[in-house]
Design a protein around this motif. Sequence first.
Motif, PDB file in Angstrom:
ATOM      1  N   SER A   1      38.714  -9.437 -15.685  1.00 51.93           N
ATOM      2  CA  SER A   1      39.537 -10.605 -15.352  1.00 51.93           C
ATOM      3  C   SER A   1      39.776 -10.697 -13.850  1.00 51.93           C
ATOM      4  O   SER A   1      39.828 -11.795 -13.282  1.00 51.93           O
ATOM      5  N   PHE A   2      39.907  -9.542 -13.191  1.00 54.29           N
ATOM      6  CA  PHE A   2      40.062  -9.544 -11.735  1.00 54.29           C
ATOM      7  C   PHE A   2      38.806 -10.108 -11.077  1.00 54.29           C
ATOM      8  O   PHE A   2      38.889 -10.928 -10.149  1.00 54.29           O
ATOM      9  N   ILE A   3      37.643  -9.670 -11.538  1.00 56.45           N
ATOM     10  CA  ILE A   3      36.384 -10.160 -10.981  1.00 56.45           C
ATOM     11  C   ILE A   3      36.274 -11.669 -11.155  1.00 56.45           C
ATOM     12  O   ILE A   3      35.853 -12.396 -10.244  1.00 56.45           O
ATOM     13  N   ASN A   4      36.678 -12.166 -12.307  1.00 57.80           N
ATOM     14  CA  ASN A   4      36.620 -13.606 -12.552  1.00 57.80           C
ATOM     15  C   ASN A   4      37.596 -14.359 -11.649  1.00 57.80           C
ATOM     16  O   ASN A   4      37.239 -15.382 -11.053  1.00 57.80           O
ATOM     17  N   ALA A   5      38.820 -13.867 -11.551  1.00 57.24           N
ATOM     18  CA  ALA A   5      39.825 -14.543 -10.722  1.00 57.24           C
ATOM     19  C   ALA A   5      39.427 -14.534  -9.254  1.00 57.24           C
ATOM     20  O   ALA A   5      39.619 -15.522  -8.540  1.00 57.24           O
ATOM     21  N   PHE A   6      38.855 -13.425  -8.795  1.00 56.01           N
ATOM     22  CA  PHE A   6      38.443 -13.323  -7.393  1.00 56.01           C
ATOM     23  C   PHE A   6      37.345 -14.336  -7.081  1.00 56.01           C
ATOM     24  O   PHE A   6      37.237 -14.813  -5.944  1.00 56.01           O
ATOM     25  N   ARG A   7      36.532 -14.659  -8.069  1.00 61.01           N
ATOM     26  CA  ARG A   7      35.459 -15.634  -7.873  1.00 61.01           C
ATOM     27  C   ARG A   7      35.880 -17.051  -8.244  1.00 61.01           C
ATOM     28  O   ARG A   7      35.057 -17.974  -8.231  1.00 61.01           O
ATOM     29  N   GLY A   8      37.161 -17.232  -8.583  1.00 59.52           N
ATOM     30  CA  GLY A   8      37.650 -18.567  -8.919  1.00 59.52           C
ATOM     31  C   GLY A   8      37.193 -19.058 -10.273  1.00 59.52           C
ATOM     32  O   GLY A   8      37.066 -20.275 -10.492  1.00 59.52           O
ATOM     33  N   LEU A   9      36.960 -18.141 -11.217  1.00 63.02           N
ATOM     34  CA  LEU A   9      36.482 -18.501 -12.547  1.00 63.02           C
ATOM     35  C   LEU A   9      37.496 -18.108 -13.613  1.00 63.02           C
ATOM     36  O   LEU A   9      38.206 -17.111 -13.474  1.00 63.02           O
ATOM     37  N   GLY A  10      37.551 -18.876 -14.672  1.00 61.17           N
ATOM     38  CA  GLY A  10      38.321 -18.488 -15.832  1.00 61.17           C
ATOM     39  C   GLY A  10      37.516 -17.550 -16.714  1.00 61.17           C
ATOM     40  O   GLY A  10      36.287 -17.469 -16.601  1.00 61.17           O
ATOM     41  N   ASP A  11      38.192 -16.838 -17.604  1.00 62.44           N
ATOM     42  CA  ASP A  11      37.491 -15.878 -18.458  1.00 62.44           C
ATOM     43  C   ASP A  11      36.504 -16.548 -19.418  1.00 62.44           C
ATOM     44  O   ASP A  11      35.587 -15.897 -19.922  1.00 62.44           O
ATOM     45  N   GLU A  12      36.679 -17.857 -19.660  1.00 60.23           N
ATOM     46  CA  GLU A  12      35.799 -18.563 -20.593  1.00 60.23           C
ATOM     47  C   GLU A  12      34.620 -19.218 -19.888  1.00 60.23           C
ATOM     48  O   GLU A  12      33.763 -19.813 -20.537  1.00 60.23           O
ATOM     49  N   ASP A  13      34.547 -19.118 -18.565  1.00 61.94           N
ATOM     50  CA  ASP A  13      33.451 -19.733 -17.824  1.00 61.94           C
ATOM     51  C   ASP A  13      32.131 -19.050 -18.173  1.00 61.94           C
ATOM     52  O   ASP A  13      32.087 -17.820 -18.352  1.00 61.94           O
ATOM     53  N   PRO A  14      31.035 -19.811 -18.297  1.00 57.07           N
ATOM     54  CA  PRO A  14      29.740 -19.195 -18.630  1.00 57.07           C
ATOM     55  C   PRO A  14      29.303 -18.119 -17.645  1.00 57.07           C
ATOM     56  O   PRO A  14      28.547 -17.201 -18.021  1.00 57.07           O
ATOM     57  N   GLU A  15      29.749 -18.200 -16.388  1.00 57.38           N
ATOM     58  CA  GLU A  15      29.361 -17.220 -15.377  1.00 57.38           C
ATOM     59  C   GLU A  15      30.355 -16.070 -15.245  1.00 57.38           C
ATOM     60  O   GLU A  15      30.213 -15.225 -14.368  1.00 57.38           O
ATOM     61  N   SER A  16      31.354 -16.034 -16.114  1.00 55.06           N
ATOM     62  CA  SER A  16      32.397 -15.027 -15.974  1.00 55.06           C
ATOM     63  C   SER A  16      31.948 -13.678 -16.499  1.00 55.06           C
ATOM     64  O   SER A  16      30.992 -13.553 -17.273  1.00 55.06           O
ATOM     65  N   SER A  17      32.669 -12.640 -16.064  1.00 54.15           N
ATOM     66  CA  SER A  17      32.463 -11.296 -16.586  1.00 54.15           C
ATOM     67  C   SER A  17      33.138 -11.190 -17.952  1.00 54.15           C
ATOM     68  O   SER A  17      34.276 -11.643 -18.114  1.00 54.15           O
ATOM     69  N   PRO A  18      32.475 -10.620 -18.964  1.00 53.95           N
ATOM     70  CA  PRO A  18      33.068 -10.529 -20.306  1.00 53.95           C
ATOM     71  C   PRO A  18      34.379  -9.744 -20.284  1.00 53.95           C
ATOM     72  O   PRO A  18      34.497  -8.730 -19.598  1.00 53.95           O
TER      73      PRO A  18
ATOM     74  N   ILE B   1      49.471  -7.895  -8.916  1.00 57.19           N
ATOM     75  CA  ILE B   1      48.827  -9.179  -9.180  1.00 57.19           C
ATOM     76  C   ILE B   1      48.871  -9.528 -10.658  1.00 57.19           C
ATOM     77  O   ILE B   1      49.136  -8.680 -11.519  1.00 57.19           O
ATOM     78  N   SER B   2      48.588 -10.789 -10.923  1.00 55.59           N
ATOM     79  CA  SER B   2      48.310 -11.274 -12.265  1.00 55.59           C
ATOM     80  C   SER B   2      47.042 -12.107 -12.181  1.00 55.59           C
ATOM     81  O   SER B   2      46.994 -13.093 -11.450  1.00 55.59           O
ATOM     82  N   CYS B   3      46.017 -11.697 -12.910  1.00 53.27           N
ATOM     83  CA  CYS B   3      44.755 -12.441 -12.869  1.00 53.27           C
ATOM     84  C   CYS B   3      44.881 -13.811 -13.512  1.00 53.27           C
ATOM     85  O   CYS B   3      44.037 -14.682 -13.278  1.00 53.27           O
TER      86      CYS B   3
ATOM     87  N   ALA C   1      33.979 -16.970   0.514  1.00 54.02           N
ATOM     88  CA  ALA C   1      33.934 -16.726  -0.926  1.00 54.02           C
ATOM     89  C   ALA C   1      35.311 -16.745  -1.580  1.00 54.02           C
ATOM     90  O   ALA C   1      35.413 -16.897  -2.799  1.00 54.02           O
ATOM     91  N   LEU C   2      36.370 -16.592  -0.809  1.00 51.78           N
ATOM     92  CA  LEU C   2      37.707 -16.478  -1.393  1.00 51.78           C
ATOM     93  C   LEU C   2      38.135 -17.780  -2.075  1.00 51.78           C
ATOM     94  O   LEU C   2      37.909 -18.868  -1.553  1.00 51.78           O
ATOM     95  N   PRO C   3      38.759 -17.686  -3.255  1.00 55.69           N
ATOM     96  CA  PRO C   3      39.321 -18.894  -3.871  1.00 55.69           C
ATOM     97  C   PRO C   3      40.474 -19.420  -3.035  1.00 55.69           C
ATOM     98  O   PRO C   3      41.168 -18.661  -2.351  1.00 55.69           O
ATOM     99  N   ASN C   4      40.683 -20.718  -3.084  1.00 55.62           N
ATOM    100  CA  ASN C   4      41.702 -21.359  -2.255  1.00 55.62           C
ATOM    101  C   ASN C   4      43.079 -21.196  -2.903  1.00 55.62           C
ATOM    102  O   ASN C   4      43.505 -22.035  -3.705  1.00 55.62           O
TER     103      ASN C   4
END
Length: 429
Positions: free
Chosen positions: A61-78, A216-218, A248-251
């Motif tokens: 979830s941290f990896i997804n949040a750092f990349r600006g993605l939700g956990d359900e995004d196709p490119e997210s980490s499981p 933090i909270s992802c 690369a940082l999310p806004n």
Amino acid sequence: MGDWRQSLQTISECELQEMGSLLRSRVVTEVVAQVQGMLGQLDSATLDIAVTGDSGAGKSSFINAFRGLGDEDPESSPTGVTETTLEITAYPHPGLPNVRLWDLPGIGTPRFQADRYLEMVGLERFDFFIIVSSERFRENHVLLAEAVRKWGKKFYFVRNKVENDLEAWGRRKMRGAAAGKEEQEDLLGRIRADCEGSLRKMGGGMGTMAITVFLISCFHPNKFDFPRLQETLAQELEGHKRHALLLALPNLSATTLQGKRKALEGGLWRRAMSACLCTVAPGGLGVGGRAGLSGSVPVLMETLRSYQRHFGVDQESLRRLAALTGKPYELLCREVTSSAGRQLSEQGVEDMLGQMAMGQQVVVGMLQSRIPVLGSLTCGGVSFVACYWLLSSALGDLSQDAERVMRRALHGEELDREEVEDPGFFYGD
């Protein structure tokens, strides 16, 4: 967009000196190769971030949040309640594939050996380590941090899932009511002090180090210490890797947006130079008229589209943000009001470049003594100022768009749009 003369004045003396010292040659092909080489080094810079910690701590979830993605995004980490990371996996940033976050296997085994673990995951490939826990840090975290430091790498302690602590505190103390701001700050302070104190008590090198734990909270990356973690990482990186991280940082904050704008401004004259030198024939003779100016358009369009992606105001980025925050995509799109953000048109860019022809003699006089390769090429000189003005103005406009989108998405706020000038230069007839 503002007056081109005012924009030109933003070229600092340092930039002029850098241009003058680096671009001494009057052979256009040599200068083109030199500028493209500089941009190539900047654009190809890699950044590899290792994310490790206990099973179930929320590494994915941290990896997804750092990349600006939700956990359900196709490119997210499981993600999952059980350990989902069984092998080393790289997750590229969706807009900057050279920036990779690596999900490493957990470190919670009883016979954990830090040196063997780092050898297994390939320590040398990573620029720094994020060590994640959702509870108290334990001996394995300290062993890993000390081994990482021994090899000259940086590490950062992240305490995840603090929203669970706040909810639990509310259930115990307030019968389910949410904690007030003062109570929340007090609780977070105690959690931070407990984490940092327990790390120091475990001995080793931790006892004498200045330890910082980021809470933090992802699921709420704009809250707590996530923005401060971003700022710390940017401050402690250098050169091209810092540039890559900033983009690369999310806004999540105005500070992040300012950092992105500053990073992009650092390469502005090179981008403008690359575009303007496309107006020059291989033999070194200026190509005059409309045809010469139009040679800059494809390079400028590519740069402007990259600016959109970096500021997160392109359609794909806005759709990801809408999915992540639950805000309607159309609502976020309405916050993008600049011509540079709404729609780019090759014809519109070409028309704007043509408007600069009237300032030809002024430009040549300003650049002739400082940048030989442009001072000796009238068409190239005009094109440089036009390209610089266009890109500089677009950066300012897109950063304002990004701030409006950020506030609408994360805080539900709406900024005043009356000051936004929109002449529609990027629209075709």
